[in-house]
Design a protein around this motif. Sequence first.
Motif, mmCIF file in Angstrom:
data_model
loop_
_atom_site.group_PDB
_atom_site.id
_atom_site.type_symbol
_atom_site.label_atom_id
_atom_site.label_comp_id
_atom_site.label_asym_id
_atom_site.label_seq_id
_atom_site.Cartn_x
_atom_site.Cartn_y
_atom_site.Cartn_z
ATOM 1 N N LYS A 107 0.840 -1.208 0.000
ATOM 2 C CA LYS A 107 0.000 0.000 0.000
ATOM 3 C C LYS A 107 0.873 1.255 0.000
ATOM 4 O O LYS A 107 0.598 2.221 -0.709
ATOM 5 C CB LYS A 107 -0.923 -0.032 1.219
ATOM 6 C CG LYS A 107 -1.820 1.174 1.336
ATOM 7 C CD LYS A 107 -2.872 1.020 2.409
ATOM 8 C CE LYS A 107 -2.292 0.750 3.767
ATOM 9 N NZ LYS A 107 -3.307 0.763 4.838
ATOM 10 N N GLU A 136 -8.910 -11.720 -5.693
ATOM 11 C CA GLU A 136 -8.377 -11.141 -4.459
ATOM 12 C C GLU A 136 -7.452 -9.959 -4.766
ATOM 13 O O GLU A 136 -7.491 -8.937 -4.090
ATOM 14 C CB GLU A 136 -7.629 -12.209 -3.660
ATOM 15 C CG GLU A 136 -7.156 -11.735 -2.316
ATOM 16 C CD GLU A 136 -6.452 -12.839 -1.525
ATOM 17 O OE1 GLU A 136 -6.123 -12.574 -0.361
ATOM 18 O OE2 GLU A 136 -6.230 -13.944 -2.060
ATOM 19 N N TYR A 140 -7.991 -5.953 -3.918
ATOM 20 C CA TYR A 140 -6.948 -5.161 -3.256
ATOM 21 C C TYR A 140 -6.803 -3.805 -3.946
ATOM 22 O O TYR A 140 -6.787 -2.755 -3.294
ATOM 23 C CB TYR A 140 -5.624 -5.939 -3.296
ATOM 24 C CG TYR A 140 -4.412 -5.150 -2.876
ATOM 25 C CD1 TYR A 140 -4.067 -5.019 -1.535
ATOM 26 C CD2 TYR A 140 -3.602 -4.526 -3.823
ATOM 27 C CE1 TYR A 140 -2.947 -4.291 -1.149
ATOM 28 C CE2 TYR A 140 -2.487 -3.803 -3.442
ATOM 29 C CZ TYR A 140 -2.161 -3.688 -2.107
ATOM 30 O OH TYR A 140 -1.057 -2.965 -1.735
#
Length: 186
Positions: A107, A136, A140
């Motif tokens: 991130k 998935e 994200y």
Amino acid sequence: METADTALLRFRDATDADVPGLVELIESAYRGDESRAGWTTEADLLDGTRTDAEGVLAVVRAPGSRLLVVERDDDLVACCQLEHRGDAAYFGMFAVRPGLQGAGLGKLILAEAERDVRERWGVRTMQMTVISVRDELIAYYERRGYRRTGERSPFPYGQERFGVPRRPDLEFERLEKELGQEPHAR
């Protein structure tokens, strides 16, 4: 599990000398048993290699392209490709060491990449392609403001330099994010 802290990270452009370490990092994040320690593995979708020295070197040397190296305590922990494409930037070849995944490092790197392309190239859109069955991974990126464009392109079946597919339904989907203005610090 470790948590990520940008103050401990060093970002720099890759050099030719970084190529062997980058190939090892990318392979460890996506292919083989080592990749299963993280959540970004493609080992159930593809066999073979994710990249090679020639492919990484091409990104390092390409005009309008950068391969961003992320180090912590002089250890290579992550990388990503940033490529200037007109009004947009392309984000690819993103890899975080499997044992460090899930702690927020990705991130932070993604946010730094977005900041960098806004500042360096003045672009307002970041684009990427993701294998469409990677729900998935797509989720994200959606949590980070990316949206599915619906634009799809075929997986290069028969070109083993991209991997050897383990299933017949692979294709790429383009995601993008409008970057807007840098938020003001408070």
